[in-house]
Design an enzyme around this catalytic site. Structure first.
Site, PDB file in Angstrom:
ATOM      1  N   ASP A   1      96.028  17.706  57.940  1.00 56.55           N
ATOM      2  CA  ASP A   1      97.426  18.066  57.686  1.00 56.55           C
ATOM      3  C   ASP A   1      97.552  19.488  57.134  1.00 56.55           C
ATOM      4  OD1 ASP A   1      97.832  15.435  58.320  1.00 56.55           O
ATOM      5  OD2 ASP A   1      98.875  14.901  56.466  1.00 56.55           O
TER       6      ASP A   1
ATOM      7  N   HIS B   1      92.784  17.645  55.079  1.00 60.20           N
ATOM      8  CA  HIS B   1      93.687  18.795  55.184  1.00 60.20           C
ATOM      9  C   HIS B   1      92.909  20.031  55.633  1.00 60.20           C
ATOM     10  CE1 HIS B   1      95.802  15.947  52.590  1.00 60.20           C
ATOM     11  NE2 HIS B   1      96.917  16.561  52.930  1.00 60.20           N
TER      12      HIS B   1
END
Length: 256
Positions: free
Chosen positions: A61, A208
């Site tokens: 992400d 991430h």
């Protein structure tokens, strides 16, 4: 008796005044009362994918990032792993070449809102704008529109579920036992152990590719990928993982 009637009337009156305010403060209260199985069975939200085969999906992400994303892709390439990148629209506009490289290397790209706001309490038109602007930014950069969406922080309600469907986006969250918390920079070993100690078929792992001043995710992948490959796992995109979904077995009653 008069006093009791007066108090009762006052309570009723106050209730009538407070109810609309409560409804306004929580426009989608029913969404908070339905459990995961309700949305999972309807196909509204995907947390993980039941599969008999040893497939997993790595997801990243908050990118793209011209440094961290590229380093992560180098490690993925080394171990022949494909991943899904949930992109933030305003970063797509800044680094379109990184997004194009993700596609060229066989990864999947997905929508993660435009400016990564908390969707909790956002009006529906603002949520929709976040979806549309990100779709447009990715299309402008790549000529393709994503089919997957992950809301910032994993927050959802009935409105965002409806908007996702309306814009032909499948909402995807992650396996609850595979939240690495790498955005906190907890240490390379903590990130790696979280994944390795909880590995299951069909996992969707949350990581991430943009964490301020940290390369822990990249370093953790150098531990995670070779170890899980030894265990027989393959790393695929979300869409590919969904194609391996095992349908629930129907229990057929046989009469004699």
């Amino acid at each position: 008796m008069f006093k009791k009637r007066t108090v009762l009337a006052l309570v009723i009156a106050l209730s009538a005044v407070s109810s609309p305010l409560q409804a306004k403060a929580s426009p989608y209260p029913a969404a908070q009362m339905k459990d995961r199985s309700y949305y999972e069975e309807r196909g509204d939200i995907v947390w993980e994918v039941p599969t008999e085969e040893k497939y997993m999906a790595l997801t990243f992400d908050d990118g793209p990032d011209p440094q961290q994303t590229l380093k992560i892709m180098e490690v993925l390439k080394q171990y022949e792993a494909k991943a899904t990148f949930f992109l933030v629209g305003d970063r797509v506009e800044r680094y379109p070449e990184v997004v194009r490289q993700e596609l060229q290397e066989g990864h999947e790209i997905a929508n993660h809102s435009f400016r990564h706001p908390s969707f909790q309490g956002l009006p529906g038109n603002v949520m929709e704008d976040e979806l549309i602007k990100t779709q447009d930014a990715i299309y402008k950069a790549t000529g393709q529109k994503p089919v997957l969406f992950r809301p910032p922080g994993g927050y959802y309600n009935e409105k965002i579920i409806h908007l996702s469907k309306e814009h032909h986006l499948q909402m995807v969250l992650w396996s609850w036992h595979q939240d690495t918390n790498d955005w906190r920079s907890p240490g390379v070993s903590r990130i790696a152990n979280k994944v390795l100690n909880n590995a299951r078929n069909g996992d969707i792992i949350l990581m991430h590719d943009f964490v301020h001043n940290s390369n822990q995710t990249t370093e953790a992948l150098k531990i995670i990928l070779p170890e899980l490959k030894k265990r027989g796992y393959s790393f695929v995109t979300i869409s590919e993982l969904l194609s391996h979904k095992v349908a629930p077995k129907n229990h057929i009653k046989v009469s004699h």
